[in-house]
Design a protein around this motif. Structure first.
Motif, PDB file in Angstrom:
ATOM      1  N   UNK A  93      20.735  18.630 -19.092  1.00  0.00           N
ATOM      2  CA  UNK A  93      21.086  18.076 -20.397  1.00  0.00           C
ATOM      3  C   UNK A  93      20.644  16.633 -20.567  1.00  0.00           C
ATOM      4  N   UNK A  94      19.926  16.095 -19.595  1.00  0.00           N
ATOM      5  CA  UNK A  94      19.459  14.714 -19.674  1.00  0.00           C
ATOM      6  C   UNK A  94      20.118  13.852 -18.626  1.00  0.00           C
ATOM      7  N   UNK A  95      20.352  12.585 -18.984  1.00  0.00           N
ATOM      8  CA  UNK A  95      20.938  11.638 -18.045  1.00  0.00           C
ATOM      9  C   UNK A  95      20.121  10.363 -18.019  1.00  0.00           C
ATOM     10  N   UNK A  96      19.986   9.800 -16.835  1.00  0.00           N
ATOM     11  CA  UNK A  96      19.229   8.547 -16.716  1.00  0.00           C
ATOM     12  C   UNK A  96      18.597   8.455 -15.343  1.00  0.00           C
ATOM     13  N   UNK A  97      17.567   7.609 -15.251  1.00  0.00           N
ATOM     14  CA  UNK A  97      17.007   7.240 -13.958  1.00  0.00           C
ATOM     15  C   UNK A  97      16.503   5.815 -14.067  1.00  0.00           C
ATOM     16  N   UNK A  98      16.433   5.157 -12.923  1.00  0.00           N
ATOM     17  CA  UNK A  98      16.043   3.743 -12.909  1.00  0.00           C
ATOM     18  C   UNK A  98      15.310   3.436 -11.617  1.00  0.00           C
ATOM     19  N   UNK A  99      14.480   2.414 -11.680  1.00  0.00           N
ATOM     20  CA  UNK A  99      13.789   1.943 -10.483  1.00  0.00           C
ATOM     21  C   UNK A  99      13.291   0.528 -10.730  1.00  0.00           C
ATOM     22  N   UNK A 100      13.110  -0.200  -9.643  1.00  0.00           N
ATOM     23  CA  UNK A 100      12.432  -1.491  -9.772  1.00  0.00           C
ATOM     24  C   UNK A 100      11.491  -1.649  -8.597  1.00  0.00           C
ATOM     25  N   UNK A 101      10.458  -2.447  -8.827  1.00  0.00           N
ATOM     26  CA  UNK A 101       9.410  -2.544  -7.820  1.00  0.00           C
ATOM     27  C   UNK A 101       8.661  -3.868  -7.926  1.00  0.00           C
ATOM     28  N   UNK A 102       8.163  -4.292  -6.785  1.00  0.00           N
ATOM     29  CA  UNK A 102       7.258  -5.429  -6.739  1.00  0.00           C
ATOM     30  C   UNK A 102       5.864  -4.884  -7.021  1.00  0.00           C
ATOM     31  N   UNK A 103       5.081  -5.644  -7.771  1.00  0.00           N
ATOM     32  CA  UNK A 103       3.747  -5.176  -8.140  1.00  0.00           C
ATOM     33  C   UNK A 103       2.683  -6.184  -7.703  1.00  0.00           C
ATOM     34  N   UNK A 104       1.557  -5.635  -7.242  1.00  0.00           N
ATOM     35  CA  UNK A 104       0.378  -6.425  -6.864  1.00  0.00           C
ATOM     36  C   UNK A 104      -0.814  -5.897  -7.645  1.00  0.00           C
ATOM     37  N   UNK A 105      -1.710  -6.805  -7.995  1.00  0.00           N
ATOM     38  CA  UNK A 105      -2.995  -6.403  -8.563  1.00  0.00           C
ATOM     39  C   UNK A 105      -4.072  -6.958  -7.646  1.00  0.00           C
ATOM     40  N   UNK A 106      -4.908  -6.052  -7.140  1.00  0.00           N
ATOM     41  CA  UNK A 106      -5.972  -6.419  -6.187  1.00  0.00           C
ATOM     42  C   UNK A 106      -5.392  -7.230  -5.019  1.00  0.00           C
ATOM     43  N   UNK A 107      -4.279  -6.776  -4.470  1.00  0.00           N
ATOM     44  CA  UNK A 107      -3.581  -7.352  -3.307  1.00  0.00           C
ATOM     45  C   UNK A 107      -2.926  -8.711  -3.577  1.00  0.00           C
ATOM     46  N   UNK A 108      -2.844  -9.095  -4.844  1.00  0.00           N
ATOM     47  CA  UNK A 108      -2.227 -10.373  -5.213  1.00  0.00           C
ATOM     48  C   UNK A 108      -0.872 -10.099  -5.858  1.00  0.00           C
ATOM     49  N   UNK A 109       0.255 -10.538  -5.236  1.00  0.00           N
ATOM     50  CA  UNK A 109       1.572 -10.319  -5.843  1.00  0.00           C
ATOM     51  C   UNK A 109       1.665 -11.003  -7.210  1.00  0.00           C
ATOM     52  N   UNK A 110       2.181 -10.264  -8.200  1.00  0.00           N
ATOM     53  CA  UNK A 110       2.286 -10.869  -9.527  1.00  0.00           C
ATOM     54  C   UNK A 110       3.700 -10.863 -10.080  1.00  0.00           C
ATOM     55  N   UNK A 111       4.617 -10.079  -9.501  1.00  0.00           N
ATOM     56  CA  UNK A 111       5.979 -10.088 -10.006  1.00  0.00           C
ATOM     57  C   UNK A 111       6.745  -8.825  -9.690  1.00  0.00           C
ATOM     58  N   UNK A 112       7.823  -8.638 -10.461  1.00  0.00           N
ATOM     59  CA  UNK A 112       8.733  -7.507 -10.282  1.00  0.00           C
ATOM     60  C   UNK A 112       8.944  -6.842 -11.644  1.00  0.00           C
ATOM     61  N   UNK A 113       8.910  -5.527 -11.655  1.00  0.00           N
ATOM     62  CA  UNK A 113       9.190  -4.751 -12.863  1.00  0.00           C
ATOM     63  C   UNK A 113      10.442  -3.916 -12.636  1.00  0.00           C
ATOM     64  N   UNK A 114      11.281  -3.816 -13.675  1.00  0.00           N
ATOM     65  CA  UNK A 114      12.494  -3.006 -13.622  1.00  0.00           C
ATOM     66  C   UNK A 114      12.482  -2.056 -14.807  1.00  0.00           C
ATOM     67  N   UNK A 115      12.832  -0.796 -14.564  1.00  0.00           N
ATOM     68  CA  UNK A 115      12.893   0.193 -15.632  1.00  0.00           C
ATOM     69  C   UNK A 115      14.192   0.969 -15.565  1.00  0.00           C
ATOM     70  N   UNK A 116      14.779   1.199 -16.734  1.00  0.00           N
ATOM     71  CA  UNK A 116      15.908   2.114 -16.864  1.00  0.00           C
ATOM     72  C   UNK A 116      15.571   3.053 -18.013  1.00  0.00           C
TER      73      UNK A 116
END
Length: 150
Positions: free
Chosen positions: A111-134
């Protein structure tokens, strides 16, 4: 099992040295379950800047897989404590994206619900930040009035 649903997405990007940016989107899509694995899919629009892209989240107990196809092709795997790399192909070129999920959680059922995750992100091996999704998922028949009356 496959159902039409409303998908509410709240994403926050925290880039190095910048103020966090939060984007919220509500769109129609589908919730499906096959062999105990849930998938949530929708078509991106002009609003997201990815018009013509099909987005699918595959939610497994130990990981979430984000796949995009169409005008942009990408598959990202989010597993807590594990760095995964993939190509982010924009049609005119591709970038190497690295993601290291810090956590994932899911409370989905038929019937649905929710999911969430967050992660550190790199572009071409260079850390650029953190993204969070709900992401919240509810059947289209479950309107605001239905919720108020419960």
């Amino acid at each position: 099992m496959k159902k039409d649903v409303l998908i509410s997405i709240r994403g926050t990007q925290k880039m190095e040295g910048e103020e966090p940016q939060t984007v919220e989107l509500v769109t129609g899509g589908t919730l499906s379950r096959e062999d105990g694995i849930y998938s949530v899919s929708y078509v991106e629009s002009e609003v997201t800047g990815m018009e013509g892209v099909n987005t699918t989240f595959e939610i497994r107990p130990e990981k979430i897989i984000l796949s995009r196809s169409g005008n942009l092709d990408s598959t990202m795997i989010f597993e807590p404590g594990k760095k995964n790399e993939s190509l982010y192909d924009m049609g005119f070129g591709a970038l190497l994206i690295g993601v290291n999920a810090r956590f994932i959680e899911s409370e989905l059922d038929d019937n649905g619900g929710r999911f969430a995750f967050d992660y550190q992100v790199e572009i071409e091996h260079e850390p650029i930040g953190v993204n969070e999704y709900e992401i919240s998922v509810r059947t289209k028949s479950e309107t605001f009035a239905d919720k108020v009356l419960q």
